[in-house]
Design an enzyme around this catalytic site. Structure first.
Site, PDB file in Angstrom:
ATOM      1  N   ASP A  65       8.589   7.893   6.149  1.00 51.60           N
ATOM      2  CA  ASP A  65       7.712   8.003   7.314  1.00 51.60           C
ATOM      3  C   ASP A  65       7.382   6.623   7.857  1.00 51.60           C
ATOM      4  O   ASP A  65       7.332   5.665   7.079  1.00 51.60           O
ATOM      5  CB  ASP A  65       6.375   8.633   6.888  1.00 51.60           C
ATOM      6  CG  ASP A  65       6.276  10.101   7.271  1.00 51.60           C
ATOM      7  OD1 ASP A  65       7.296  10.676   7.679  1.00 51.60           O
ATOM      8  OD2 ASP A  65       5.181  10.663   7.158  1.00 51.60           O
ATOM      9  N   TYR A  67       4.736   3.742   8.948  1.00 54.54           N
ATOM     10  CA  TYR A  67       3.353   3.434   8.563  1.00 54.54           C
ATOM     11  C   TYR A  67       2.409   4.103   9.563  1.00 54.54           C
ATOM     12  O   TYR A  67       2.695   4.157  10.760  1.00 54.54           O
ATOM     13  CB  TYR A  67       3.111   1.930   8.587  1.00 54.54           C
ATOM     14  CG  TYR A  67       3.925   1.140   7.588  1.00 54.54           C
ATOM     15  CD1 TYR A  67       3.808   1.365   6.217  1.00 54.54           C
ATOM     16  CD2 TYR A  67       4.799   0.135   8.017  1.00 54.54           C
ATOM     17  CE1 TYR A  67       4.546   0.614   5.300  1.00 54.54           C
ATOM     18  CE2 TYR A  67       5.534  -0.613   7.106  1.00 54.54           C
ATOM     19  CZ  TYR A  67       5.406  -0.362   5.751  1.00 54.54           C
ATOM     20  OH  TYR A  67       6.133  -1.105   4.848  1.00 54.54           O
ATOM     21  N   PHE A  78       9.884   0.106   6.345  1.00 54.37           N
ATOM     22  CA  PHE A  78       9.326  -0.927   5.465  1.00 54.37           C
ATOM     23  C   PHE A  78       8.822  -2.173   6.204  1.00 54.37           C
ATOM     24  O   PHE A  78       8.122  -3.006   5.630  1.00 54.37           O
ATOM     25  CB  PHE A  78      10.321  -1.360   4.369  1.00 54.37           C
ATOM     26  CG  PHE A  78      10.633  -0.292   3.372  1.00 54.37           C
ATOM     27  CD1 PHE A  78       9.707   0.062   2.399  1.00 54.37           C
ATOM     28  CD2 PHE A  78      11.843   0.386   3.401  1.00 54.37           C
ATOM     29  CE1 PHE A  78       9.976   1.059   1.471  1.00 54.37           C
ATOM     30  CE2 PHE A  78      12.132   1.384   2.477  1.00 54.37           C
ATOM     31  CZ  PHE A  78      11.200   1.721   1.511  1.00 54.37           C
ATOM     32  N   HIS A 187      11.497   3.874  -6.203  1.00 52.18           N
ATOM     33  CA  HIS A 187      10.908   3.367  -4.963  1.00 52.18           C
ATOM     34  C   HIS A 187      10.166   2.057  -5.234  1.00 52.18           C
ATOM     35  O   HIS A 187       9.627   1.864  -6.332  1.00 52.18           O
ATOM     36  CB  HIS A 187       9.927   4.410  -4.413  1.00 52.18           C
ATOM     37  CG  HIS A 187       9.558   4.205  -2.991  1.00 52.18           C
ATOM     38  ND1 HIS A 187       8.527   3.363  -2.609  1.00 52.18           N
ATOM     39  CD2 HIS A 187      10.071   4.713  -1.839  1.00 52.18           C
ATOM     40  CE1 HIS A 187       8.429   3.370  -1.290  1.00 52.18           C
ATOM     41  NE2 HIS A 187       9.346   4.180  -0.793  1.00 52.18           N
TER      42      HIS A 187
END
Length: 221
Positions: A65, A67, A78, A187
């Site tokens: 998703d 931020y 990211f 992750h």
């Protein structure tokens, strides 16, 4: 449907833009942006594609998703714009790069420099309502971005796909590993990384080694 996206991507994705699900998705996104604060800004929704043309993709990093905090999302997974505090997952990405390649940790979390070298920073869902994680999931974005992965797998050769965390790793089945390199790990979020599932994966040196073997320029991480 006319979608404001880089011409190289429009050429391969145009049939997808005419599908019923995509038209419904765009209607949903327009309604959400009209009624709520959403991220990223409308002009940046397809920024990952605009900065990394189809023929130039060498690496794909898959996020989930955008931020959902103020000023963070700008269309690249990211990544955050200049002047925004670097999020915890990206800090851990930078730490792994520092260990793997002996690179200094950057002060900026803006990853446009990667995108311009051929790194497609693709979120599975390209929009989100402010302060409401996952709010635009299951509206059609995942169908679209799954298609992007499949098209890259089918029409290109020698791409490195970096799949971090359980969600991203499920996408491996869409990639032809006889033509591409798939690297998987936990992750980089603190929860996963601090349990030993991220640090030491050496994905950045492995990526560059593969690119070099395939006569492609390496990424300056």
């Amino acid at each position: 449907m006319n979608v404001d996206i880089h011409p190289s991507w429009k050429a391969v994705l145009n049939p997808e833009f005419e599908k019923t699900y995509f038209k419904s998705l765009i209607d949903f996104v327009k309604q959400e942006y009209g009624q709520h604060k959403c991220y990223p800004p409308g002009a940046a929704i397809f920024k990952a594609f605009d900065l990394c043309p189809f023929e130039e993709v060498k690496v794909v990093i898959l996020g989930q998703d955008p931020y959902h905090g103020v000023g963070q999302a700008h269309g690249l997974c990211f990544s955050v714009p200049e002047g925004i505090a670097v999020p915890p997952s990206l800090i851990n990405i930078f730490k792994e790069i520092a260990t793997d390649l002996n690179n200094p940790i950057p002060q900026s979390g803006n990853l446009e420099r990667w995108a311009k070298q051929g790194v497609l920073l693709l979120n599975a869902t390209l929009t989100v309502r402010a302060h409401l994680a996952g709010s635009h999931q299951k509206q059609g974005w995942e169908t679209f971005t799954d298609h992007v992965i499949s098209v890259l797998s089918q029409q290109r050769q020698g791409i490195v796909f970096l799949l971090w965390g359980g969600y991203a790793r499920k996408k491996a089945k869409k990639i032809d590993t006889s033509k591409h390199l798939v690297l998987e790990s936990g992750h980089p979020s603190p929860l996963s990384a601090n349990r030993g599932f991220w640090f030491g994966n050496r994905h950045f040196s492995k990526t560059n080694d593969y690119l070099k073997e395939n006569d492609k320029s390496q990424i300056n991480w």
